[in-house]
Design an enzyme around this catalytic site. Structure first.
Site, PDB file in Angstrom:
ATOM      1  N   ASP A 228      10.360  28.270  88.998  1.00 34.70           N
ATOM      2  CA  ASP A 228       9.435  28.234  87.871  1.00 34.70           C
ATOM      3  C   ASP A 228       8.347  27.180  88.065  1.00 34.70           C
ATOM      4  O   ASP A 228       8.432  26.332  88.961  1.00 34.70           O
ATOM      5  CB  ASP A 228      10.199  27.987  86.559  1.00 34.70           C
ATOM      6  CG  ASP A 228      11.295  26.929  86.697  1.00 34.70           C
ATOM      7  OD1 ASP A 228      11.210  26.104  87.625  1.00 34.70           O
ATOM      8  OD2 ASP A 228      12.228  26.936  85.888  1.00 34.70           O
TER       9      ASP A 228
ATOM     10  N   HIS B 101      19.267  27.561  79.281  1.00 36.15           N
ATOM     11  CA  HIS B 101      18.316  28.285  80.138  1.00 36.15           C
ATOM     12  C   HIS B 101      18.633  28.077  81.621  1.00 36.15           C
ATOM     13  O   HIS B 101      19.178  27.041  82.020  1.00 36.15           O
ATOM     14  CB  HIS B 101      16.849  27.941  79.809  1.00 36.15           C
ATOM     15  CG  HIS B 101      16.360  26.610  80.238  1.00 36.15           C
ATOM     16  ND1 HIS B 101      15.351  25.927  79.597  1.00 36.15           N
ATOM     17  CD2 HIS B 101      16.717  25.791  81.273  1.00 36.15           C
ATOM     18  CE1 HIS B 101      15.110  24.793  80.201  1.00 36.15           C
ATOM     19  NE2 HIS B 101      15.922  24.676  81.224  1.00 36.15           N
TER      20      HIS B 101
HETATM   21  C1  F6R Z   1      13.811  23.725  86.846  1.00 30.01           C
HETATM   22  C2  F6R Z   1      14.594  24.701  86.095  1.00 30.01           C
HETATM   23  C3  F6R Z   1      15.317  24.303  84.859  1.00 30.01           C
HETATM   24  C4  F6R Z   1      16.162  23.038  85.050  1.00 30.01           C
HETATM   25  C5  F6R Z   1      16.859  22.656  83.752  1.00 30.01           C
HETATM   26  C6  F6R Z   1      17.637  21.373  83.876  1.00 30.01           C
HETATM   27  O1  F6R Z   1      13.218  24.344  87.968  1.00 30.01           O
HETATM   28  O2  F6R Z   1      14.613  25.821  86.463  1.00 30.01           O
HETATM   29  O3  F6R Z   1      16.145  25.368  84.457  1.00 30.01           O
HETATM   30  O4  F6R Z   1      17.106  23.265  86.044  1.00 30.01           O
HETATM   31  O5  F6R Z   1      15.918  22.507  82.728  1.00 30.01           O
HETATM   32  O6  F6R Z   1      16.750  20.311  84.058  1.00 30.01           O
HETATM   33  P1  F6R Z   1      17.300  18.880  84.486  1.00 30.01           P
HETATM   34  O7  F6R Z   1      17.884  19.033  85.842  1.00 30.01           O
HETATM   35  O8  F6R Z   1      16.082  17.998  84.501  1.00 30.01           O
HETATM   36  O9  F6R Z   1      18.316  18.500  83.464  1.00 30.01           O
END
Ligand code: F6R
Length: 262
Positions: A86, A159
């Site tokens: 993304d 998500h």
């Molecule tokens: C980022 C993505 C998101 C993150 C998720 C967790 O490319 O696809 O789904 O993996 O928001 O974010 P963190 O790791 O910062 O807690």
């Protein structure tokens, strides 16, 4: 590993798909070793490998270990093709909050990947242009034979990628509206919620589901509640990560804090 304490889940699930480690470092190293093993296996076969990559705080340790392996263990990225999950829309690629900047900072600028093999769904221009761009991104993944290994984090709302709650399981790469929880969690990086983009391009639930291997990495206590819902709760678009329950090629890699409520 502490899988033995999680005794209400089926044994074949805890044995084969769930990997709980004492700390984030061990969990991240495990994921990095899985990725490196696949890259090396493909090199021995003279083949390319298509990696689906994530950003955010979760995979930083994985990328750190992959960079270390490149520097000191001879891990080459010559045969690696990447598609990121993304990117915010709109955003400039040189903005430090962009996922383009993130990937260069934490991985790409430190390894010998061919820049032509890197794909990040960064797009500018009006929304009708974005639709074409998304279709092309999806088609490029298909043209490369699909994703061999997809690395995922999870948002506190469940998500994966930016497939927010309510995302259809048959969705493909598209422009999505970011959920309030997602924008709230991102504000620390943008210096205030008013600076967080309202939209993003994300590969879809279907795109992710077709990956031949899926590794969901979750670290820290802030993820424990959503991990419980994603693994123990119903499979529903309200918790997009719950779809992984139905995908036998998906593995869950947690530190013990993320797994605390299982
Ligand atoms: C980022 C993505 C998101 C993150 C998720 C967790 O490319 O696809 O789904 O993996 O928001 O974010 P963190 O790791 O910062 O807690």
């Amino acid at each position: 590993m502490e899988n033995s304490v999680i005794n209400h889940l089926p044994t074949d699930f805890t044995t084969n798909r769930l990997h709980v480690f004492d700390d984030a470092l061990k969990a991240s190293d495990y994921v990095a070793r899985q990725i490196a093993a696949l890259i090396r296996r493909r090199q021995l076969e003279g083949r390319e490998v298509v990696l689906g990559l994530a950003t955010g705080s979760t995979p930083k340790g994985v990328y750190e270990e992959l960079v270390r392996m490149h520097r000191y263990d001879g891990l080459s990225f010559e045969n690696v093709i990447t598609f990121n999950l993304d990117e915010y829309y709109p955003i400039e690629p040189h903005d430090e909050q962009s996922y383009t900047w993130f990937m260069n900072q934490y991985l790409f600028s430190h390894v010998n990947i061919n820049p032509h093999n890197i794909h990040i769904p960064h797009v500018t221009g009006p929304e009708n242009h974005v639709k074409n761009y998304c279709d092309e991104y999806e088609n490029k993944i298909i043209a490369k034979g699909g994703i061999d290994l997809q690395l995922l984090g999870i948002g506190r709302n469940g998500h994966i990628g930016f497939n927010e709650p309510g995302s259809c399981f048959d969705s493909v790469t598209r422009l999505i509206n970011l959920h309030p929880v997602t924008r709230n969690d991102a504000q620390v990086y943008f210096g205030g919620i008013e600076n967080v983009p309202k939209q993003a391009v994300s590969i879809g639930m279907s795109t992710i589901s077709q990956a031949r291997n899926i590794l969901l990495l979750a670290l820290g206590p802030a993820k424990s509640e959503i991990i419980k819902q994603a693994i123990d709760g119903p499979i529903t678009p309200d918790v997009p990560a719950s779809i992984l329950q139905s995908l036998p090629q998906a593995q869950y890699i947690f530190d013990k804090n993320a797994a605390a409520l299982l």
